[in-house]
Design an enzyme around this catalytic site. Structure first.
Site, PDB file in Angstrom:
ATOM      1  N   LYS A   1       0.847  -1.080   0.003  1.00  0.00           N
ATOM      2  CA  LYS A   1      -0.090   0.162  -0.044  1.00  0.00           C
ATOM      3  C   LYS A   1       0.804   1.380  -0.030  1.00  0.00           C
ATOM      4  O   LYS A   1       1.539   1.630   0.913  1.00  0.00           O
ATOM      5  CB  LYS A   1      -1.080  -0.009   1.088  1.00  0.00           C
ATOM      6  CG  LYS A   1      -2.008  -1.044   1.111  1.00  0.00           C
ATOM      7  CD  LYS A   1      -2.990  -0.831   2.506  1.00  0.00           C
ATOM      8  CE  LYS A   1      -3.962  -2.119   2.496  1.00  0.00           C
ATOM      9  NZ  LYS A   1      -4.778  -2.184   1.391  1.00  0.00           N
ATOM     10  N   MET A   2       0.453   2.217  -1.085  1.00  0.00           N
ATOM     11  CA  MET A   2       1.399   3.505  -1.073  1.00  0.00           C
ATOM     12  C   MET A   2       0.468   4.633  -0.696  1.00  0.00           C
ATOM     13  O   MET A   2      -0.538   4.664  -1.277  1.00  0.00           O
ATOM     14  CB  MET A   2       1.801   3.649  -2.476  1.00  0.00           C
ATOM     15  CG  MET A   2       2.710   4.457  -2.785  1.00  0.00           C
ATOM     16  SD  MET A   2       3.011   4.375  -4.915  1.00  0.00           S
ATOM     17  CE  MET A   2       4.502   5.313  -4.929  1.00  0.00           C
TER      18      MET A   2
ATOM     19  N   GLY B   1       2.553  12.072  -1.195  1.00  0.00           N
ATOM     20  CA  GLY B   1       4.173  11.839  -0.846  1.00  0.00           C
ATOM     21  C   GLY B   1       4.693  13.376  -0.861  1.00  0.00           C
ATOM     22  O   GLY B   1       4.117  14.235  -1.528  1.00  0.00           O
TER      23      GLY B   1
ATOM     24  N   TRP C   1      13.063  16.940  -5.018  1.00  0.00           N
ATOM     25  CA  TRP C   1      13.834  17.476  -6.129  1.00  0.00           C
ATOM     26  C   TRP C   1      13.977  19.040  -5.721  1.00  0.00           C
ATOM     27  O   TRP C   1      13.116  19.615  -5.556  1.00  0.00           O
ATOM     28  CB  TRP C   1      13.273  17.073  -7.390  1.00  0.00           C
ATOM     29  CG  TRP C   1      14.414  17.473  -8.481  1.00  0.00           C
ATOM     30  CD1 TRP C   1      15.862  17.503  -8.404  1.00  0.00           C
ATOM     31  CD2 TRP C   1      14.340  17.852  -9.950  1.00  0.00           C
ATOM     32  NE1 TRP C   1      16.411  17.793  -9.473  1.00  0.00           N
ATOM     33  CE2 TRP C   1      15.323  18.134 -10.384  1.00  0.00           C
ATOM     34  CE3 TRP C   1      12.954  18.322 -10.532  1.00  0.00           C
ATOM     35  CZ2 TRP C   1      15.645  18.454 -11.897  1.00  0.00           C
ATOM     36  CZ3 TRP C   1      13.174  18.650 -11.901  1.00  0.00           C
ATOM     37  CH2 TRP C   1      14.372  18.891 -12.405  1.00  0.00           C
TER      38      TRP C   1
ATOM     39  N   ASP D   1       9.598  10.840  -1.684  1.00  0.00           N
ATOM     40  CA  ASP D   1      10.199  10.329  -2.846  1.00  0.00           C
ATOM     41  C   ASP D   1      11.544  11.250  -2.930  1.00  0.00           C
ATOM     42  O   ASP D   1      11.613  12.382  -3.056  1.00  0.00           O
ATOM     43  CB  ASP D   1       9.319  10.863  -4.030  1.00  0.00           C
ATOM     44  CG  ASP D   1       9.754  10.503  -5.268  1.00  0.00           C
ATOM     45  OD1 ASP D   1       9.516   9.394  -5.551  1.00  0.00           O
ATOM     46  OD2 ASP D   1      10.644  11.141  -6.041  1.00  0.00           O
TER      47      ASP D   1
ATOM     48  N   TYR E   1      18.948  14.019  -6.615  1.00  0.00           N
ATOM     49  CA  TYR E   1      18.387  14.985  -5.913  1.00  0.00           C
ATOM     50  C   TYR E   1      19.690  15.398  -5.045  1.00  0.00           C
ATOM     51  O   TYR E   1      19.564  16.383  -4.323  1.00  0.00           O
ATOM     52  CB  TYR E   1      17.446  14.943  -5.205  1.00  0.00           C
ATOM     53  CG  TYR E   1      16.118  14.187  -6.116  1.00  0.00           C
ATOM     54  CD1 TYR E   1      16.286  14.544  -7.634  1.00  0.00           C
ATOM     55  CD2 TYR E   1      15.165  13.706  -5.501  1.00  0.00           C
ATOM     56  CE1 TYR E   1      15.087  13.874  -8.275  1.00  0.00           C
ATOM     57  CE2 TYR E   1      13.718  13.468  -6.669  1.00  0.00           C
ATOM     58  CZ  TYR E   1      13.973  13.521  -7.668  1.00  0.00           C
ATOM     59  OH  TYR E   1      12.891  12.723  -8.777  1.00  0.00           O
TER      60      TYR E   1
ATOM     61  N   LYS F   1      15.700   5.952  -6.206  1.00  0.00           N
ATOM     62  CA  LYS F   1      15.764   5.573  -7.773  1.00  0.00           C
ATOM     63  C   LYS F   1      16.978   5.161  -8.430  1.00  0.00           C
ATOM     64  O   LYS F   1      18.237   5.661  -7.534  1.00  0.00           O
ATOM     65  CB  LYS F   1      15.382   6.791  -8.526  1.00  0.00           C
ATOM     66  CG  LYS F   1      13.977   7.164  -8.111  1.00  0.00           C
ATOM     67  CD  LYS F   1      13.258   8.355  -8.993  1.00  0.00           C
ATOM     68  CE  LYS F   1      12.121   8.928  -8.124  1.00  0.00           C
ATOM     69  NZ  LYS F   1      12.343  10.042  -7.313  1.00  0.00           N
TER      70      LYS F   1
ATOM     71  N   HIS G   1      15.105   5.345 -12.765  1.00  0.00           N
ATOM     72  CA  HIS G   1      14.826   6.902 -13.097  1.00  0.00           C
ATOM     73  C   HIS G   1      14.524   7.266 -14.211  1.00  0.00           C
ATOM     74  O   HIS G   1      13.589   7.993 -14.526  1.00  0.00           O
ATOM     75  CB  HIS G   1      15.797   7.565 -12.424  1.00  0.00           C
ATOM     76  CG  HIS G   1      15.503   9.163 -11.706  1.00  0.00           C
ATOM     77  ND1 HIS G   1      16.272   9.592 -10.849  1.00  0.00           N
ATOM     78  CD2 HIS G   1      14.391   9.526 -12.203  1.00  0.00           C
ATOM     79  CE1 HIS G   1      15.661  10.725 -10.694  1.00  0.00           C
ATOM     80  NE2 HIS G   1      14.508  10.640 -11.369  1.00  0.00           N
TER      81      HIS G   1
ATOM     82  N   SER H   1       5.858  16.462 -10.696  1.00  0.00           N
ATOM     83  CA  SER H   1       5.309  17.980 -10.865  1.00  0.00           C
ATOM     84  C   SER H   1       3.976  17.879 -11.029  1.00  0.00           C
ATOM     85  O   SER H   1       3.531  18.683 -11.989  1.00  0.00           O
ATOM     86  CB  SER H   1       6.057  18.099 -12.435  1.00  0.00           C
ATOM     87  OG  SER H   1       7.562  18.020 -12.205  1.00  0.00           O
TER      88      SER H   1
ATOM     89  N   GLN I   1      -0.962  22.353   3.730  1.00  0.00           N
ATOM     90  CA  GLN I   1      -1.730  22.599   2.600  1.00  0.00           C
ATOM     91  C   GLN I   1      -1.918  21.235   1.668  1.00  0.00           C
ATOM     92  O   GLN I   1      -3.047  20.969   1.197  1.00  0.00           O
ATOM     93  CB  GLN I   1      -1.546  23.860   1.851  1.00  0.00           C
ATOM     94  CG  GLN I   1      -2.509  24.550   0.798  1.00  0.00           C
ATOM     95  CD  GLN I   1      -2.200  25.600   0.039  1.00  0.00           C
ATOM     96  OE1 GLN I   1      -1.997  25.358  -1.078  1.00  0.00           O
ATOM     97  NE2 GLN I   1      -1.473  26.715   0.724  1.00  0.00           N
ATOM     98  N   ASN I   2      -0.761  21.044   1.171  1.00  0.00           N
ATOM     99  CA  ASN I   2      -0.666  19.851   0.209  1.00  0.00           C
ATOM    100  C   ASN I   2      -1.222  18.529   0.746  1.00  0.00           C
ATOM    101  O   ASN I   2      -1.560  17.657  -0.138  1.00  0.00           O
ATOM    102  CB  ASN I   2       0.461  19.789  -0.455  1.00  0.00           C
ATOM    103  CG  ASN I   2       0.986  20.855  -1.293  1.00  0.00           C
ATOM    104  OD1 ASN I   2       0.108  21.704  -1.772  1.00  0.00           O
ATOM    105  ND2 ASN I   2       2.529  21.144  -1.500  1.00  0.00           N
TER     106      ASN I   2
END
Ligand code: A2P
Length: 329
Positions: free
Chosen positions: A14-15, A19, A23, A46, A51, A80, A113, A213, A280-281
Site C-alpha cells: 500500500k502506497m 507523498g 527534487w 520520494d 537530487y 531511484k 529513474h 510535478s 496545505q498539500n
C-alpha cells in the site's frame, strides 16, 4: 492531518496517495522540510541520488525512528537508480549506497529513474562531447536492468520495484520479459500534461501511476536557466478554471490540482519546503470535485511537458529518449 489514503499496488503493498517530492531542495531545506512533513503526517517520501539529498533525509529518518516517533513499517520511502548507473551490474551497488545514505535496510519502492543512460567521469561529473553535449550510453538494456531490479525484491532490499519516465512502448516491452511486473510508472502528470494514453495503458496493466510535478514544478526554471535553456513555463496555479474551482470549494488552486490527480486514482508527490504549503498539500481530503469539475480539468490538457530533460543537452541522442521537443535539440 496524516495521509491515511493508500493505493494498493499490484503486489499488495500500500502506497500513501500523497507523498513529498524532494527534487531541488538543499540539504538544509530538506532536513527542515522532512521534519515538518513527518510532523504534519506525511509518510511517503520520494527521493533519488540525483537530487543529492538522501543523506539529509536519512539523518531525519534516523532521528524519528530512534526516538520511536514513527515505525519503519509506517514509512513509505522511494528512491531511484540514476541515469548514470542505468546498467545491470550497477543496480545492486547503487541501491546499497542509497540505503547507506538513507540509513535504512530496505526501501519501499526502487525505480529505474530514466529509460536512458549517461556516461560520467571517475570524479562523478558528466562526460561531454566536443560540442558540449552529454555523452549518452546507447547500450541501455531495460530487460537486463530489470532482471537485476527483480533480485532486489527477492533479496529484501526493495519491497516494490518500478520505472519512471517510461513510455507506453517501453513499459509494454518490459512486461514481455519480466518476472515481477513494475508496481508503478512515475511520470510527469498534471492538468497540462495528462498523458491519457500512457496513464490508461498502465492502469489497464495494473501499474500505478505516480504523478511528479503535479503542481507544474515552478522550481525547474532555475535548473533550466543554469543549463542555458530559455523557456517560459506555465503557472498551473494561475489557470482561470483551476482558480474558479478552488474558490468554489474555499481551497487553493494547488489543492484542486492535487485532488484532481488523486480522484483519478493516481498518486501525487508535490514538492514543497515551505511549512504552510506542505501542510496545505496534505489537506486535500475534506472536499470533493464534482463530475463536471473533473471534466473541466480533464479538458485543460495541452501536452506541455515541463520536465523534458533539455537541461541534459544532447540526451536526445539516446535511442530510449522519448521526450524530444523544440527545447531538447
Ligand atoms: P515551495 O517549495 O517554496 O513551496 P511540483 O511539486 O509540481 O514540482 O511543484 C513544486 C513547486 O511548487 C515548488 O516551487 C514549490 O515551492 C511550489 N509549491 C508547492 N506547494 C505549493 C502550494 N500549495 N502552493 C503554491 N506553490 C506550491
Amino acid at each position: 492531518m496524516a495521509c491515511t489514503k493508500f493505493l494498493t499496488l499490484n503486489n499488495g503493498e500500500k502506497m500513501p496517495v500523497i507523498g513529498i517530492g524532494t527534487w531541488q531542495a538543499s540539504d538544509e531545506e530538506i532536513e527542515t522540510a522532512i521534519d515538518v512533513a513527518l510532523s504534519a503526517g506525511y509518510r511517503h517520501i520520494d527521493t533519488a541520488p540525483v537530487y543529492g539529498n538522501e543523506k539529509a533525509i536519512g539523518r531525519v529518518l534516523k532521528r524519528w525512528l530512534d526516538a520511536g516517533k514513527v515505525k519503519r513499517e509506517d514509512l513509505y520511502i522511494v528512491t531511484k537508480l540514476p541515469p548514470i548507473a542505468n546498467r545491470p551490474h550497477e543496480v545492486e551497488p547503487t541501491i546499497k549506497q542509497s540505503l547507506a545514505d538513507l540509513q535504512l535496510d530496505y526501501v519501499d519502492m526502487y525505480l529505474v529513474h530514466t529509460p536512458f543512460t549517461l556516461f560520467i567521469n571517475p570524479d562523478g561529473s558528466f562526460q561531454f562531447d566536443d560540442e558540449g553535449r552529454v555523452k549518452v550510453d546507447k547500450s541501455t538494456d531495460h530487460a537486463a536492468i530489470w532482471a537485476e531490479m527483480e533480485k532486489l525484491v527477492e533479496n529484501g532490499l526493495a519491497k516494490s520495484i518500478g520505472v519512471s519516465n517510461f513510455s507506453k512502448e517501453q513499459v509494454a516491452r518490459l512486461l514481455k520479459n519480466c518476472k515481477i511486473r513494475p508496481a508503478t510508472n512515475q511520470i510527469e502528470h498534471h492538468v497540462y500534461l495528462q498523458q491519457r494514453d500512457l496513464v490508461d495503458f498502465c492502469k489497464a496493466e495494473n501499474i500505478a501511476i505516480t504523478a511528479y510535478s503535479p503542481l507544474g514544478s515552478k522550481g525547474i526554471a532555475k535548473f533550466n536557466a543554469a543549463a542555458g535553456v530559455e523557456r517560459d513555463l506555465p503557472d498551473l496555479m494561475d489557470i482561470p478554471e483551476v482558480k474558479q474551482i478552488a474558490e468554489a470549494h474555499k481551497k487553493t488552486p494547488a489543492q484542486v490540482l492535487l485532488r484532481w490527480i488523486i480522484d483519478t486514482g493516481v498518486v501525487a508527490i508535490p514538492k514543497s519546503t515551505n511549512e504552510a504549503r506542505l501542510k496545505q498539500n496534505l489537506d486535500v481530503f475534506d472536499f470533493q470535485l464534482s463530475a463536471e469539475e473533473v471534466a473541466k480539468l480533464c479538458a485543460l490538457d495541452k501536452n506541455i511537458r515541463i520536465c523534458d530533460f533539455s537541461f541534459f543537452r544532447g540526451v536526445e541522442q539516446h535511442p530510449e529518449f522519448t521526450f524530444k521537443n523544440q527545447f531538447t535539440n
